[in-house]
Design a protein around this motif. Structure first.
Motif, PDB file in Angstrom:
ATOM      1  N   UNK A 141      72.082  31.698 105.783  1.00 46.00           N
ATOM      2  CA  UNK A 141      72.025  33.238 104.624  1.00 46.00           C
ATOM      3  C   UNK A 141      73.189  33.528 103.882  1.00 46.00           C
ATOM      4  N   UNK A 142      74.083  32.089 103.843  1.00 46.34           N
ATOM      5  CA  UNK A 142      75.140  32.153 102.439  1.00 46.34           C
ATOM      6  C   UNK A 142      74.757  32.546 101.224  1.00 46.34           C
ATOM      7  N   UNK A 143      73.723  31.137 100.619  1.00 52.11           N
ATOM      8  CA  UNK A 143      73.954  31.307  99.178  1.00 52.11           C
ATOM      9  C   UNK A 143      72.648  32.382  98.571  1.00 52.11           C
ATOM     10  N   UNK A 144      71.825  33.510  99.656  1.00 52.27           N
ATOM     11  CA  UNK A 144      70.997  33.739  98.881  1.00 52.27           C
ATOM     12  C   UNK A 144      71.717  35.266  99.186  1.00 52.27           C
ATOM     13  N   UNK A 145      73.335  35.126 100.153  1.00 54.18           N
ATOM     14  CA  UNK A 145      73.969  36.343  99.686  1.00 54.18           C
ATOM     15  C   UNK A 145      75.314  36.211  98.595  1.00 54.18           C
ATOM     16  N   UNK A 146      75.272  34.994  98.379  1.00 57.07           N
ATOM     17  CA  UNK A 146      76.216  34.453  97.199  1.00 57.07           C
ATOM     18  C   UNK A 146      75.766  35.120  96.095  1.00 57.07           C
ATOM     19  N   UNK A 147      74.657  34.582  95.814  1.00 53.28           N
ATOM     20  CA  UNK A 147      73.710  35.035  93.897  1.00 53.28           C
ATOM     21  C   UNK A 147      73.653  36.299  93.936  1.00 53.28           C
ATOM     22  N   UNK A 148      73.697  37.067  95.221  1.00 54.95           N
ATOM     23  CA  UNK A 148      73.137  38.112  95.143  1.00 54.95           C
ATOM     24  C   UNK A 148      74.193  38.920  94.758  1.00 54.95           C
ATOM     25  N   UNK A 149      75.509  39.057  96.119  1.00 61.62           N
ATOM     26  CA  UNK A 149      76.939  39.367  95.461  1.00 61.62           C
ATOM     27  C   UNK A 149      77.768  39.289  94.269  1.00 61.62           C
ATOM     28  N   UNK A 150      76.750  38.366  94.073  1.00 60.34           N
ATOM     29  CA  UNK A 150      77.407  37.665  92.995  1.00 60.34           C
ATOM     30  C   UNK A 150      76.733  38.330  91.616  1.00 60.34           C
ATOM     31  N   UNK A 151      75.865  38.481  91.392  1.00 61.38           N
ATOM     32  CA  UNK A 151      74.911  39.477  90.320  1.00 61.38           C
ATOM     33  C   UNK A 151      75.108  40.699  90.100  1.00 61.38           C
ATOM     34  N   UNK A 152      75.335  41.386  92.351  1.00 66.05           N
ATOM     35  CA  UNK A 152      76.154  42.791  91.829  1.00 66.05           C
ATOM     36  C   UNK A 152      76.736  42.961  91.374  1.00 66.05           C
TER      37      UNK A 152
END
Length: 115
Positions: A99-110
């Motif tokens: 799940x880390x790649x999706x979470x990294x992308x989402x948190x970085x964009x937020x």
């Protein structure tokens, strides 16, 4: 938000480094990857890339020596937690890594949008 993404990126970097040896991967994946040398090379290269991403993300939150020291400490803490918890809860440890790649992308964009 970017700090959490940086820590998750360090976690994923260690998970990839740990999983570069197929016999460490659970759930029967080792039999399919054992003979593939490109898996080992690509997992190590991705681990370096995600650790570099961790340093870059933390440098967006803090400058100077903290941008290098905090991701390294996060990598060491992630490694300790991963190695201690992987025998007990392999599904949780590897599930978080997936799940880390999706979470990294989402948190970085937020984090980029709000900070």
């Amino acid at each position: 938000m970017v700090e959490t993404a940086s820590v998750l990126s360090a976690y994923l970097a260690f998970a990839l480094l740990h999983g570069a040896r197929p016999e460490r991967l659970p759930f029967g994946v080792a039999a399919r990857l054992r003979a593939r040398r490109e898996w080992r090379a690509s997992a190590r290269a991705l681990a370096v890339a995600f650790f570099s991403l961790s340093v870059w993300l933390w440098s967006r939150a803090e400058a100077g020596a903290a941008a290098l020291l905090v991701p390294f400490a996060a990598l060491l803490c992630s490694a300790s937690a991963f190695v201690l918890l992987a025998p007990v809860w392999p599904r949780a440890v590897w599930g978080l890594a997936l799940l880390c790649p999706l979470a990294i992308a989402a948190l970085s964009l937020l984090g980029a949008r709000h900070g």
